[in-house]
Design a protein around this motif. Structure first.
Motif, PDB file in Angstrom:
ATOM      1  N   ASN A   1      18.444  40.563  24.625  1.00 29.87           N
ATOM      2  CA  ASN A   1      17.547  41.670  23.759  1.00 29.87           C
ATOM      3  C   ASN A   1      17.172  42.857  24.740  1.00 29.87           C
ATOM      4  O   ASN A   1      16.545  43.558  24.133  1.00 29.87           O
ATOM      5  N   GLY A   2      17.534  43.098  25.911  1.00 29.53           N
ATOM      6  CA  GLY A   2      17.481  44.281  26.782  1.00 29.53           C
ATOM      7  C   GLY A   2      16.426  43.956  27.463  1.00 29.53           C
ATOM      8  O   GLY A   2      16.157  44.895  28.397  1.00 29.53           O
ATOM      9  N   SER A   3      15.446  42.872  27.474  1.00 29.10           N
ATOM     10  CA  SER A   3      14.097  42.938  28.383  1.00 29.10           C
ATOM     11  C   SER A   3      14.780  42.201  29.853  1.00 29.10           C
ATOM     12  O   SER A   3      15.853  41.824  29.581  1.00 29.10           O
ATOM     13  N   SER A   4      13.842  42.374  30.646  1.00 32.08           N
ATOM     14  CA  SER A   4      14.295  41.441  31.867  1.00 32.08           C
ATOM     15  C   SER A   4      13.066  40.766  32.609  1.00 32.08           C
ATOM     16  O   SER A   4      11.826  41.057  32.115  1.00 32.08           O
ATOM     17  N   ILE A   5      13.213  39.767  33.323  1.00 35.54           N
ATOM     18  CA  ILE A   5      12.231  39.064  33.998  1.00 35.54           C
ATOM     19  C   ILE A   5      12.482  38.757  35.425  1.00 35.54           C
ATOM     20  O   ILE A   5      13.658  38.726  35.771  1.00 35.54           O
ATOM     21  N   GLU A   6      11.366  39.227  36.145  1.00 39.74           N
ATOM     22  CA  GLU A   6      11.376  39.128  37.726  1.00 39.74           C
ATOM     23  C   GLU A   6      10.937  37.655  38.053  1.00 39.74           C
ATOM     24  O   GLU A   6       9.807  37.302  37.503  1.00 39.74           O
ATOM     25  N   THR A   7      11.393  37.218  38.960  1.00 37.47           N
ATOM     26  CA  THR A   7      11.195  35.681  39.417  1.00 37.47           C
ATOM     27  C   THR A   7      11.464  35.587  40.869  1.00 37.47           C
ATOM     28  O   THR A   7      12.395  35.919  41.436  1.00 37.47           O
ATOM     29  N   LYS A   8      10.487  34.745  41.630  1.00 38.18           N
ATOM     30  CA  LYS A   8      10.924  34.444  43.050  1.00 38.18           C
ATOM     31  C   LYS A   8      12.169  33.353  43.166  1.00 38.18           C
ATOM     32  O   LYS A   8      12.846  33.277  43.996  1.00 38.18           O
ATOM     33  N   HIS A   9      12.232  32.351  42.157  1.00 39.11           N
ATOM     34  CA  HIS A   9      12.949  31.106  42.147  1.00 39.11           C
ATOM     35  C   HIS A   9      13.435  31.116  40.652  1.00 39.11           C
ATOM     36  O   HIS A   9      12.905  31.261  39.882  1.00 39.11           O
ATOM     37  N   VAL A  10      14.859  30.530  40.789  1.00 40.23           N
ATOM     38  CA  VAL A  10      15.346  30.140  39.471  1.00 40.23           C
ATOM     39  C   VAL A  10      15.872  28.806  39.515  1.00 40.23           C
ATOM     40  O   VAL A  10      16.549  28.469  40.478  1.00 40.23           O
ATOM     41  N   ILE A  11      15.548  28.180  38.448  1.00 35.15           N
ATOM     42  CA  ILE A  11      16.284  26.814  38.262  1.00 35.15           C
ATOM     43  C   ILE A  11      17.483  26.833  37.006  1.00 35.15           C
ATOM     44  O   ILE A  11      17.125  27.201  35.774  1.00 35.15           O
ATOM     45  N   ASN A  12      18.479  26.698  37.448  1.00 33.45           N
ATOM     46  CA  ASN A  12      19.513  26.657  36.386  1.00 33.45           C
ATOM     47  C   ASN A  12      19.848  25.397  35.930  1.00 33.45           C
ATOM     48  O   ASN A  12      20.519  24.615  36.186  1.00 33.45           O
ATOM     49  N   ALA A  13      19.238  25.135  34.551  1.00 32.27           N
ATOM     50  CA  ALA A  13      19.260  24.028  33.746  1.00 32.27           C
ATOM     51  C   ALA A  13      19.889  24.289  32.516  1.00 32.27           C
ATOM     52  O   ALA A  13      19.428  23.963  31.457  1.00 32.27           O
ATOM     53  N   SER A  14      21.018  25.041  32.660  1.00 37.63           N
ATOM     54  CA  SER A  14      21.521  25.622  31.134  1.00 37.63           C
ATOM     55  C   SER A  14      22.671  24.668  30.388  1.00 37.63           C
ATOM     56  O   SER A  14      23.633  25.253  29.861  1.00 37.63           O
ATOM     57  N   GLY A  15      22.683  23.463  30.963  1.00 37.66           N
ATOM     58  CA  GLY A  15      23.767  22.434  30.330  1.00 37.66           C
ATOM     59  C   GLY A  15      25.093  23.149  30.465  1.00 37.66           C
ATOM     60  O   GLY A  15      25.502  23.516  31.652  1.00 37.66           O
ATOM     61  N   VAL A  16      25.855  23.063  29.294  1.00 35.01           N
ATOM     62  CA  VAL A  16      27.306  23.459  29.402  1.00 35.01           C
ATOM     63  C   VAL A  16      27.626  24.725  29.700  1.00 35.01           C
ATOM     64  O   VAL A  16      28.709  25.006  30.180  1.00 35.01           O
ATOM     65  N   ASN A  17      26.458  25.691  29.870  1.00 34.69           N
ATOM     66  CA  ASN A  17      26.866  26.802  30.364  1.00 34.69           C
ATOM     67  C   ASN A  17      26.126  27.353  31.736  1.00 34.69           C
ATOM     68  O   ASN A  17      26.368  28.272  32.454  1.00 34.69           O
TER      69      ASN A  17
END
Ligand SMILES: Cc1cc2nc3c(=O)[nH]c(=O)nc-3n(C[C@H](O)[C@H](O)[C@H](O)COP(=O)(O)OP(=O)(O)OC[C@H]3O[C@@H](n4cnc5c(N)ncnc54)[C@H](O)[C@@H]3O)c2cc1C
Length: 478
Positions: free
Chosen positions: A188-204
């Motif tokens: 949608n054009g917005s963005s999120i800043e974060t110190k850590h990311v957990i990739n729990a996106s299943g088939v993706n």
């Protein structure tokens, strides 16, 4: 800036979010869909496996057995449904009996408790609809069945109570890696800043990994599984999960009693190109019936109310791939989580936070582990119903006659902190439309209630995702 952003609100992302919410950190879980648990977590067999099948020494084996036990804690803390069915794995020939013995040995190595053998006749005394060609059965009493998306929804509700946030319709399309944080760019054009990311996106999960790494160590090879659902009037026809012997392709086509009385028949298991192709096929349905002949000749196919399919996030990496990115520290992949991912989920969440992230903070003293469901009206006793209907007269309006869902049940599903305003979201939470007529009777009524409660025109009420209205335009005017 968030401390942690979890990509994906399936069972894995939701339980990791809850685990993180035990610590004094800021946590946001996001999903590209309009609701929690929209892919694998809503389309699986719902079995909390004992742990007899995964390869000894693998993460799958360890976390499956641990996860199975942790569901007993989740039942107390999150008010989730758990049916203690036990399971039978069946053999028909001396060769199959030898394989059954190997499975028993594997179960012991993996730490499965209570497994034992029965003769075919002993098993048929308990499950009279099993075929008479079955000669020996491995009984796995610790096998259970849950209501998977309820676990995910309740885990996120509880996380929110403990300070976490949930954002829907938030598809990650690219990621910038900065020196000490990540920037997630959304569709949608917005963005999120974060110190850590957990990739729990299943088939993706491999597509997300490729947004920060040139060559991830795993690739998803999606595998579809199709099912029939029997009406809940089939309750009691089978009381155990019934498995054939497993093969390289998986655990085979099963008979699975469900928490609401329905029985699942399936799944198939074959590779597909499209990661989100959740359609069913004539060949798949035929295959299920063919395979089930070795388990039972007495399956009431006239009680089928629907079919569905899910796509497994099977990966080229043999085990679950749960590791910090070797290229960009602070980014954690929880990938290739196919079966037994539902079972392992609570153990995966602890493993990720305690052993992979190795979070080095004291737990919040005020963490509240308890979530309580608002019970559906039809589950109350007569005297509870009398009290409840005085407080909420809309319980007097029965909307879904098959599943006995009242208007107040639907209002509760819309307005809870993790509520939803789509037809499918209401079906997930209140079961309106989950019965024999599959919404033929109540769907239009549910649509009107959602429209009224959310100030939307009937043509603006979605079936499941954004831009999926059932009604396209008015055909009659006053
Ligand atoms: C047919 C079948 C049968 C199964 N049976 C069992 C069983 O009986 N027992 C068992 O233990 N396991 C079973 N499993 C496995 C189990 O269902 C999965 O391991 C588990 O649901 C995985 O959960 P997840 O959260 O990783 O994935 P998902 O539930 O798929 O969640 C991933 C989420 O990520 C979101 N997402 C994806 N891409 C993006 C993006 N770019 N931006 C934002 N969000 C994104 C998706 O919308 C989705 O909600 C089965 C699986 C299938 C398919």
């Amino acid at each position: 800036m968030k401390d942690y952003v979890v990509i994906g609100s399936g069972i894995i992302g939701s339980l990791i979010t809850r685990e993180l919410s035990k610590y004094p950190v800021s946590v946001l879980v996001i999903d590209k869909e309009n609701d929690i648990a929209s892919h694998q977590t809503i389309a699986n067999s719902a079995i909390i496996h004992a742990g007899h099948d995964p390869k000894p020494g693998s993460l799958k084996a360890r976390l499956c057995v641990e996860g199975n036990r942790l569901y007993d804690t989740l039942e107390k803390e999150l008010d989730i449904s758990l049916l203690r069915t036990g399971a039978y794995v069946v053999a028909h020939t001396p060769e199959e009996e030898t394989m059954l013995q190997a499975l028993f040995d594997r179960a012991l190595i993996n730490g499965v408790l209570g497994a034992y053998f029965l003769s075919g006749d002993e098993a048929r005394k308990v499950e009279p609809r099993l075929t008479d060609t079955i000669t020996k059965v491995l009984s796995l009493p610790s096998t259970k069945v849950t209501f998977p998306w309820e676990v995910a929804i309740n885990a996120i509700s509880n996380s929110i109570k403990n300070g976490a946030e949930f954002k829907r319709n938030a598809q990650v399309v690219s990621i910038d890696v900065k020196s000490d944080h990540f920037v997630l760019h959304l569709k949608n054009g917005s963005s999120i800043e974060t110190k850590h990311v957990i990739n729990a996106s299943g088939v993706n999960s491999d597509l997300i990994a490729k947004m920060i790494e040139e060559k991830p160590e795993f690739e998803i090879k999606p595998r579809k599984g199709e099912y029939f659902v029997l009406d809940r009037k089939a309750v009691g026809l089978f009381n155990h999960v019934i498995y054939p012997l497993p093969t390289k392709a998986g655990k085979g086509v099963l008979i699975v009693p469900q928490t609401h009385g329905n029985i699942l028949l399936g799944p198939t298991s074959y590779d597909v190109m499209n990661r989100e192709d959740e359609s069913t096929t004539r060949e798949g349905m035929k295959y299920i019936k063919e395979q089930l002949k070795s388990l039972s000749n007495q399956i009431p196919y006239d009680m089928i109310i629907r079919n569905f399919a899910g796509v497994r996030a099977t990966s080229t990496y043999e085990d679950f791939y749960i590791q910090e990115s070797k290229v960009h520290p602070g980014f954690y992949h929880v990938a290739g989580i196919d079966s037994p991912g539902l079972t392992a989920a609570p153990a995966i969440a602890k493993y990720v936070v305690e052993e992979v992230i190795k979070i080095n903070l004291p737990k919040k003293p005020n963490f509240n582990p308890i979530h309580k469901n608002i019970p559906l009206f039809h589950t109350l006793t007569e005297s509870e119903k009398q009290t409840e209907i005085k407080k909420h007269p809309k319980h007097g309006h029965l909307v879904c006659k098959c599943e006995k869902v009242t208007e107040q049940d639907i209002l509760n599903a819309i307005h809870s902190p993790t509520g939803n305003d789509t037809i499918k979201g209401i079906k997930k939470r209140a079961r309106a439309g989950a019965g024999l007529c599959q919404g033929g009777y109540c769907e239009s009524e549910v649509l009107k209630i959602i429209g009224r409660e959310t100030n939307k025109k009937p043509t603006e009420v979605n079936y499941y995702a954004e831009h999926t209205p059932i009604l396209v335009k008015e055909t009659k005017t006053k």
